[in-house]
Design a protein around this motif. Structure first.
Motif, PDB file in Angstrom:
ATOM      1  N   GLY A   9       0.816  -1.217   0.000  1.00 26.34           N
ATOM      2  CA  GLY A   9       0.000   0.000   0.000  1.00 26.34           C
ATOM      3  C   GLY A   9       0.842   1.255   0.000  1.00 26.34           C
ATOM      4  O   GLY A   9       1.471   1.611  -1.001  1.00 26.34           O
ATOM      5  N   ASN A  33      -0.341  -6.286  -4.105  1.00 28.64           N
ATOM      6  CA  ASN A  33      -0.655  -7.282  -3.075  1.00 28.64           C
ATOM      7  C   ASN A  33      -2.165  -7.359  -2.837  1.00 28.64           C
ATOM      8  O   ASN A  33      -2.820  -6.330  -2.668  1.00 28.64           O
ATOM      9  N   ASP A  36      -4.122  -8.561   1.675  1.00 28.85           N
ATOM     10  CA  ASP A  36      -4.793  -7.737   2.688  1.00 28.85           C
ATOM     11  C   ASP A  36      -6.285  -7.612   2.417  1.00 28.85           C
ATOM     12  O   ASP A  36      -6.996  -6.959   3.181  1.00 28.85           O
ATOM     13  N   ASP A  48      -4.693  -2.476  -0.631  1.00 29.47           N
ATOM     14  CA  ASP A  48      -3.424  -2.110  -1.256  1.00 29.47           C
ATOM     15  C   ASP A  48      -3.612  -1.673  -2.712  1.00 29.47           C
ATOM     16  O   ASP A  48      -2.997  -0.690  -3.159  1.00 29.47           O
ATOM     17  N   SER A 204       3.440  -7.631   2.412  1.00 27.73           N
ATOM     18  CA  SER A 204       3.177  -7.039   1.092  1.00 27.73           C
ATOM     19  C   SER A 204       3.999  -7.798   0.043  1.00 27.73           C
ATOM     20  O   SER A 204       3.459  -8.617  -0.694  1.00 27.73           O
TER      21      SER A 204
HETATM   22 CA    CA Z   1      -1.131  -3.553   2.920  1.00 30.10          CA
END
Ligand code: CA
Ligand code: GDP
Length: 324
Positions: A9, A33, A36, A48, A204
């Motif tokens: 992110g 990613n 999440d 993200d 990530s």
């Molecule tokens: Ca993240």
């Protein structure tokens, strides 16, 4: 020049803003990613991917580093009035629209990669943003509370618990069976350079590398792979990356993170100037290393991030020259 970046992110997004400024003519593919991702209120939320999309598209809340600018929270308070939570995850009214569109398209049968492309039609991030996989992968964290061991969703660990208890293990549930999204392996195979921005190495970048085929494709691409340390002066610049590093047995230091990726994957590594003493250790691990300023102190203007991106590209060039 074709650049592939594996991004989480906020660290990934802010670096990407600098990379776009440093290499305006480059063709940049971002592999995002999705570990999440979380289902909330019947909606699929991809924090993200959205952070990258909003940051590069000019819609990010700059102070927070996530969520929309000029946000209101009417929907959230109406949901709370019904007693419907969770209240610990901040979804604003503007942000809700993104999740509604995404969920509607997924329900109609479009894969996440196609949905992401459609959302980016509006935001025009100036990069090609591809989720790491169209398959569902969810990062879970094993914790112990009141003598009982249990696994919680990454967002519950990070946002609700604020990583206040130790992470005993981090598991990208579903990763083993997942396939890279269409375009991911192709972009890596065609890249001139692969960059690991200062994103979280475990939840990530680690999660992206856990999708079968991605790590191998990067190692076999035969192009410079360079990374920037998210750890500066033995602590994460933002967030609690030290907690999830501990779960995988890695100390929170720029050198340990480089060694964790390893010379089989990583050719070059940038550490902050305060970590200059670590350069020797990293180079002796077979990873070319330079110490340069790594703090994105002016995220909105992105001047510091652009300088970091130029250093990363210069390091990649050195790697290429040495290889001949
Ligand atoms: Ca993240
Ligand atoms: P998240 O998904 O929003 O947590 O974002 P990422 O995984 O992309 O990035 C999180 C990491 O970015 C954290 O471990 C931070 O230490 C790192 N980070 C944030 N800002 C900076 C910065 O200015 N410089 C460096 N070197 N790392 C940063």
């Amino acid at each position: 020049m074709r650049i592939v970046v594996l991004a989480g992110g906020i660290g990934g997004a802010r670096f990407l803003r600098g990379l776009k400024a440093a290499a305006p003519d480059a063709d940049i593919t971002v592999i995002g990613n999705t570990g999440d991702d979380i289902h909330l209120f019947g909606l699929k939320v991809c924090p993200d991917l959205d952070t990258v999309m909003y940051t590069l598209g000019g819609g990010i809340n700059e102070e927070q580093g996530w969520g929309r600018t000029d946000e209101t929270f009417q929907v959230k308070s109406e949901l709370a009035a019904y007693g419907v939570g969770p209240e610990w995850f901040g979804l604003g009214d503007r942000d809700f629209a993104t999740h509604i569109v995404r969920t509607q398209m997924l329900g109609a049968g479009y894969p996440l990669s196609a949905v992401t492309e459609a959302l980016c039609d509006r935001w025009q991030p100036g990069v090609r943003l591809i989720p790491m996989s169209d398959d569902r992968i969810e990062t879970h964290v094993a914790v112990e509370t009141d003598g009982e061991r249990k696994a919680v969703h990454f967002q519950e660990y990070w946002v609700k618990l604020r990583a206040s208890v130790d992470a005993l293990a981090v598991v990208p549930v579903g990763a083993e069976q997942a396939k890279p999204a269409p375009g991911v392996l192709e972009a890596i195979a065609e890249a001139d350079v692969v960059i690991f921005p200062p994103s979280n190495p475990v939840v990530s970048i680690g999660t992206i590398l856990a999708v079968p085929g991605i790590r191998e494709a990067i190692a076999e691409a035969g192009v410079p792979v360079v990374g920037l340390s998210p750890i500066v002066g033995d602590a994460p610049v933002r967030g609690m990356a030290d907690k999830v590093l501990a779960a995988v047995g890695v100390e929170a230091s720029a050198a340990a993170v480089a060694e964790h990726y390893g010379s089989g994957l990583l050719d070059g590594w940038l550490v902050d100037t305060v970590d200059a003493a670590a350069v020797e250790r990293i180079e002796s691990a077979g990873i070319r290393c330079r110490a340069v300023p790594l703090l994105m102190t002016d995220p909105e203007e992105g001047t510091a991030a652009a300088a970091m991106a130029r250093e990363a590209l210069a390091l990649a060039e050195e790697v290429r020259e040495v290889r001949g």
